[in-house]
Design a protein around this motif. Structure first.
Motif, PDB file in Angstrom:
ATOM      1  N   VAL A 220       0.837  -1.058  -0.101  1.00 61.07           N
ATOM      2  CA  VAL A 220      -0.010   0.042  -0.106  1.00 61.07           C
ATOM      3  C   VAL A 220       0.907   1.095  -0.051  1.00 61.07           C
ATOM      4  CG1 VAL A 220      -1.659   1.452   1.454  1.00 61.07           C
ATOM      5  CG2 VAL A 220      -2.118  -1.070   1.109  1.00 61.07           C
ATOM      6  N   LYS A 221       1.748   1.275   0.822  1.00 59.94           N
ATOM      7  CA  LYS A 221       2.708   2.435   0.932  1.00 59.94           C
ATOM      8  C   LYS A 221       3.530   2.699  -0.450  1.00 59.94           C
ATOM      9  CE  LYS A 221       3.687   2.363   5.629  1.00 59.94           C
ATOM     10  NZ  LYS A 221       4.339   2.086   6.736  1.00 59.94           N
ATOM     11  N   ALA A 222       3.865   1.550  -1.070  1.00 58.93           N
ATOM     12  CA  ALA A 222       4.494   1.604  -2.482  1.00 58.93           C
ATOM     13  C   ALA A 222       3.542   2.238  -3.415  1.00 58.93           C
ATOM     14  CB  ALA A 222       5.129   0.297  -3.173  1.00 58.93           C
ATOM     15  N   PHE A 223       2.076   1.845  -3.284  1.00 55.32           N
ATOM     16  CA  PHE A 223       1.222   2.259  -4.230  1.00 55.32           C
ATOM     17  C   PHE A 223       1.011   3.788  -4.148  1.00 55.32           C
ATOM     18  CE2 PHE A 223      -3.409   2.938  -4.696  1.00 55.32           C
ATOM     19  CZ  PHE A 223      -3.575   2.789  -6.177  1.00 55.32           C
ATOM     20  N   GLN A 224       0.826   4.124  -2.904  1.00 59.09           N
ATOM     21  CA  GLN A 224       0.825   5.491  -2.510  1.00 59.09           C
ATOM     22  C   GLN A 224       1.921   6.506  -3.082  1.00 59.09           C
ATOM     23  OE1 GLN A 224       0.027   5.183   1.595  1.00 59.09           O
ATOM     24  NE2 GLN A 224      -2.101   5.222   1.325  1.00 59.09           N
ATOM     25  N   ARG A 225       3.136   5.845  -2.994  1.00 56.09           N
ATOM     26  CA  ARG A 225       4.222   6.588  -3.559  1.00 56.09           C
ATOM     27  C   ARG A 225       4.066   6.587  -5.083  1.00 56.09           C
ATOM     28  NH1 ARG A 225       7.382   3.109  -0.076  1.00 56.09           N
ATOM     29  NH2 ARG A 225       7.835   1.979  -1.807  1.00 56.09           N
ATOM     30  N   GLY A 226       3.509   5.741  -5.603  1.00 53.85           N
ATOM     31  CA  GLY A 226       3.323   5.866  -7.040  1.00 53.85           C
ATOM     32  C   GLY A 226       4.291   4.583  -7.625  1.00 53.85           C
ATOM     33  N   ASP A 227       4.763   3.819  -7.111  1.00 49.86           N
ATOM     34  CA  ASP A 227       5.880   2.810  -7.403  1.00 49.86           C
ATOM     35  C   ASP A 227       5.063   1.962  -8.528  1.00 49.86           C
ATOM     36  OD1 ASP A 227       7.577   3.699  -5.700  1.00 49.86           O
ATOM     37  OD2 ASP A 227       7.622   1.910  -4.476  1.00 49.86           O
ATOM     38  N   PHE A 228       3.658   1.974  -8.613  1.00 50.79           N
ATOM     39  CA  PHE A 228       2.941   1.114  -9.692  1.00 50.79           C
ATOM     40  C   PHE A 228       2.742   1.871 -10.827  1.00 50.79           C
ATOM     41  CE2 PHE A 228       2.649  -1.524  -5.740  1.00 50.79           C
ATOM     42  CZ  PHE A 228       2.904  -2.642  -6.069  1.00 50.79           C
ATOM     43  N   SER A 229       2.908   3.321 -10.807  1.00 49.27           N
ATOM     44  CA  SER A 229       2.456   3.951 -12.112  1.00 49.27           C
ATOM     45  C   SER A 229       3.246   3.897 -13.139  1.00 49.27           C
ATOM     46  CB  SER A 229       2.544   5.481 -11.499  1.00 49.27           C
ATOM     47  OG  SER A 229       3.905   5.978 -11.375  1.00 49.27           O
ATOM     48  N   LEU A 230       2.649   4.090 -14.349  1.00 47.62           N
ATOM     49  CA  LEU A 230       3.338   3.839 -15.703  1.00 47.62           C
ATOM     50  C   LEU A 230       4.364   5.194 -15.968  1.00 47.62           C
ATOM     51  CD1 LEU A 230       0.484   2.537 -17.831  1.00 47.62           C
ATOM     52  CD2 LEU A 230       2.473   1.250 -16.735  1.00 47.62           C
ATOM     53  N   ASP A 231       5.323   5.059 -16.584  1.00 54.43           N
ATOM     54  CA  ASP A 231       6.178   5.948 -16.984  1.00 54.43           C
ATOM     55  C   ASP A 231       5.697   6.506 -18.467  1.00 54.43           C
ATOM     56  OD1 ASP A 231       7.964   7.932 -17.493  1.00 54.43           O
ATOM     57  OD2 ASP A 231      10.053   6.276 -17.893  1.00 54.43           O
ATOM     58  N   GLU A 232       5.394   7.856 -18.197  1.00 51.96           N
ATOM     59  CA  GLU A 232       4.651   8.404 -19.305  1.00 51.96           C
ATOM     60  C   GLU A 232       5.492   9.003 -20.544  1.00 51.96           C
ATOM     61  OE1 GLU A 232       1.822  11.411 -18.064  1.00 51.96           O
ATOM     62  OE2 GLU A 232       0.877  10.133 -16.652  1.00 51.96           O
ATOM     63  N   THR A 233       6.634   8.979 -19.995  1.00 54.23           N
ATOM     64  CA  THR A 233       7.721   9.467 -20.848  1.00 54.23           C
ATOM     65  C   THR A 233       8.283   8.415 -21.807  1.00 54.23           C
ATOM     66  OG1 THR A 233       9.378   9.396 -19.223  1.00 54.23           O
ATOM     67  CG2 THR A 233       8.640  11.346 -19.535  1.00 54.23           C
ATOM     68  N   ASP A 234       8.226   7.158 -21.237  1.00 57.37           N
ATOM     69  CA  ASP A 234       8.636   5.913 -22.046  1.00 57.37           C
ATOM     70  C   ASP A 234       8.043   5.847 -23.392  1.00 57.37           C
ATOM     71  OD1 ASP A 234       9.804   3.582 -22.989  1.00 57.37           O
ATOM     72  OD2 ASP A 234       8.840   2.235 -20.992  1.00 57.37           O
ATOM     73  N   PRO A 235       8.698   5.759 -24.704  1.00 56.46           N
ATOM     74  CA  PRO A 235       7.814   5.726 -25.686  1.00 56.46           C
ATOM     75  C   PRO A 235       7.790   4.234 -26.078  1.00 56.46           C
ATOM     76  CG  PRO A 235      10.229   5.832 -26.040  1.00 56.46           C
ATOM     77  CD  PRO A 235      10.071   6.083 -24.802  1.00 56.46           C
ATOM     78  N   GLU A 236       8.101   3.091 -25.301  1.00 52.43           N
ATOM     79  CA  GLU A 236       7.768   1.806 -25.470  1.00 52.43           C
ATOM     80  C   GLU A 236       6.514   1.521 -24.746  1.00 52.43           C
ATOM     81  OE1 GLU A 236       9.277  -0.363 -27.527  1.00 52.43           O
ATOM     82  OE2 GLU A 236      10.350   1.398 -28.298  1.00 52.43           O
ATOM     83  N   ALA A 237       6.067   2.312 -23.821  1.00 51.65           N
ATOM     84  CA  ALA A 237       4.785   2.138 -22.768  1.00 51.65           C
ATOM     85  C   ALA A 237       3.875   1.968 -23.691  1.00 51.65           C
ATOM     86  CB  ALA A 237       4.697   3.094 -21.608  1.00 51.65           C
ATOM     87  N   PRO A 238       2.785   1.072 -23.037  1.00 50.88           N
ATOM     88  CA  PRO A 238       1.431   0.968 -23.978  1.00 50.88           C
ATOM     89  C   PRO A 238       0.610   2.214 -23.850  1.00 50.88           C
ATOM     90  CG  PRO A 238       1.484  -0.629 -21.938  1.00 50.88           C
ATOM     91  CD  PRO A 238       2.846   0.098 -22.159  1.00 50.88           C
TER      92      PRO A 238
END
Length: 95
Positions: free
Chosen positions: A77-95
């Motif tokens: 939960v703490k990792a989730f709140q820190r944003g550890d599960f968020s997607l990198d919006e600057t990654d051109p390979e990200a879906p």
């Protein structure tokens, strides 16, 4: 696991409420993060809240985990709140 909840394992202890949400979507999102982190998790009362939206403030949606995995779940939960599960919006390979 037809409904997406982790199966009950008596060796892990009884299910305990980790957090509550007023939005079923947030509860399902956290359940997925917990399961991805290796922690069994279940969402309870989501259908009740969706059926009786006027009662949503009185009946929160519960995210539950086995009591023997509570410390591990709190770390996720703490990792989730820190944003550890968020997607990198600057990654051109990200879906």
């Amino acid at each position: 696991m037809e409904d997406g909840n982790s199966p009950y394992d008596p060796a892990q202890g009884d299910w305990k409420t980790l957090v509550t949400f007023f939005s079923p979507t947030e509860a399902y999102l956290l359940r997925g993060c917990l399961q991805a982190g290796g922690v069994p998790a279940a969402v309870a009362d989501a259908h009740l809240v969706q059926s009786y939206t006027l009662l949503a403030g009185a009946i929160p949606v519960r995210v539950m985990v086995p009591e023997h995995r509570m410390a591990e779940a709190e770390a996720v939960v703490k990792a989730f709140q820190r944003g550890d599960f968020s997607l990198d919006e600057t990654d051109p390979e990200a879906p």
